[in-house]
Design a protein around this motif. Sequence first.
Motif, PDB file in Angstrom:
ATOM      1  N   THR A   1      -4.965 -38.428 -18.466  1.00  7.77           N
ATOM      2  CA  THR A   1      -5.499 -37.396 -17.581  1.00  7.77           C
ATOM      3  C   THR A   1      -6.224 -38.021 -16.396  1.00  7.77           C
ATOM      4  O   THR A   1      -6.052 -37.587 -15.255  1.00  7.77           O
ATOM      5  N   LEU A   2      -7.015 -39.041 -16.655  1.00  3.66           N
ATOM      6  CA  LEU A   2      -7.736 -39.708 -15.569  1.00  3.66           C
ATOM      7  C   LEU A   2      -6.770 -40.364 -14.584  1.00  3.66           C
ATOM      8  O   LEU A   2      -6.971 -40.298 -13.367  1.00  3.66           O
TER       9      LEU A   2
ATOM     10  N   LYS B   1     -12.759 -43.636 -13.551  1.00  3.19           N
ATOM     11  CA  LYS B   1     -13.762 -42.661 -13.096  1.00  3.19           C
ATOM     12  C   LYS B   1     -14.392 -43.105 -11.776  1.00  3.19           C
ATOM     13  O   LYS B   1     -14.628 -42.281 -10.889  1.00  3.19           O
TER      14      LYS B   1
ATOM     15  N   LYS C   1     -17.121 -32.646 -14.051  1.00  4.75           N
ATOM     16  CA  LYS C   1     -15.996 -32.384 -14.956  1.00  4.75           C
ATOM     17  C   LYS C   1     -15.273 -33.668 -15.344  1.00  4.75           C
ATOM     18  O   LYS C   1     -14.883 -33.839 -16.489  1.00  4.75           O
TER      19      LYS C   1
ATOM     20  N   LYS D   1     -16.627 -35.797 -18.230  1.00  2.09           N
ATOM     21  CA  LYS D   1     -16.426 -35.278 -19.584  1.00  2.09           C
ATOM     22  C   LYS D   1     -15.063 -35.669 -20.157  1.00  2.09           C
ATOM     23  O   LYS D   1     -14.797 -35.446 -21.322  1.00  2.09           O
ATOM     24  N   ILE D   2     -14.212 -36.250 -19.335  1.00  3.33           N
ATOM     25  CA  ILE D   2     -12.847 -36.606 -19.743  1.00  3.33           C
ATOM     26  C   ILE D   2     -12.809 -38.054 -20.217  1.00  3.33           C
ATOM     27  O   ILE D   2     -13.274 -38.954 -19.522  1.00  3.33           O
ATOM     28  N   ASP D   3     -12.221 -38.262 -21.391  1.00  5.14           N
ATOM     29  CA  ASP D   3     -12.050 -39.619 -21.903  1.00  5.14           C
ATOM     30  C   ASP D   3     -10.581 -39.950 -22.170  1.00  5.14           C
ATOM     31  O   ASP D   3     -10.279 -40.969 -22.774  1.00  5.14           O
ATOM     32  N   ASP D   4      -9.681 -39.097 -21.704  1.00  2.51           N
ATOM     33  CA  ASP D   4      -8.252 -39.320 -21.892  1.00  2.51           C
ATOM     34  C   ASP D   4      -7.712 -40.132 -20.722  1.00  2.51           C
ATOM     35  O   ASP D   4      -7.782 -39.697 -19.560  1.00  2.51           O
TER      36      ASP D   4
ATOM     37  N   LEU E   1      -8.605 -30.217 -13.792  1.00  7.64           N
ATOM     38  CA  LEU E   1      -9.873 -30.327 -14.500  1.00  7.64           C
ATOM     39  C   LEU E   1     -10.194 -29.122 -15.373  1.00  7.64           C
ATOM     40  O   LEU E   1     -11.262 -29.049 -15.941  1.00  7.64           O
TER      41      LEU E   1
END
Length: 73
Positions: free
Chosen positions: A51-52, A21, A42, A45-48, A72
């Motif tokens: 995806t990051l 992040k 946005k 909010k992502i914890d995968d 996103l």
Amino acid sequence: MTLAEKTKNEGRLEGEIKGLKEAIELGIILKFPGDIDTVMAKVNKIDDLGTLKEIKETIKAAQDISEIMALLK
């Protein structure tokens, strides 16, 4: 898996997510500074992990913020 191992793995994952992040934030600041608030709202909010990582890699080649925003949704 022992409780200690599980805790260590969870800590490692959280650290990797935090680092990604931060890398994404830096990339957006450098390439698309006017969009930092929208993107990071946005991203946070992502914890995968996958995806990051994809977002981070896309920033390198992105010519337009829409390429990032597409990931996103």
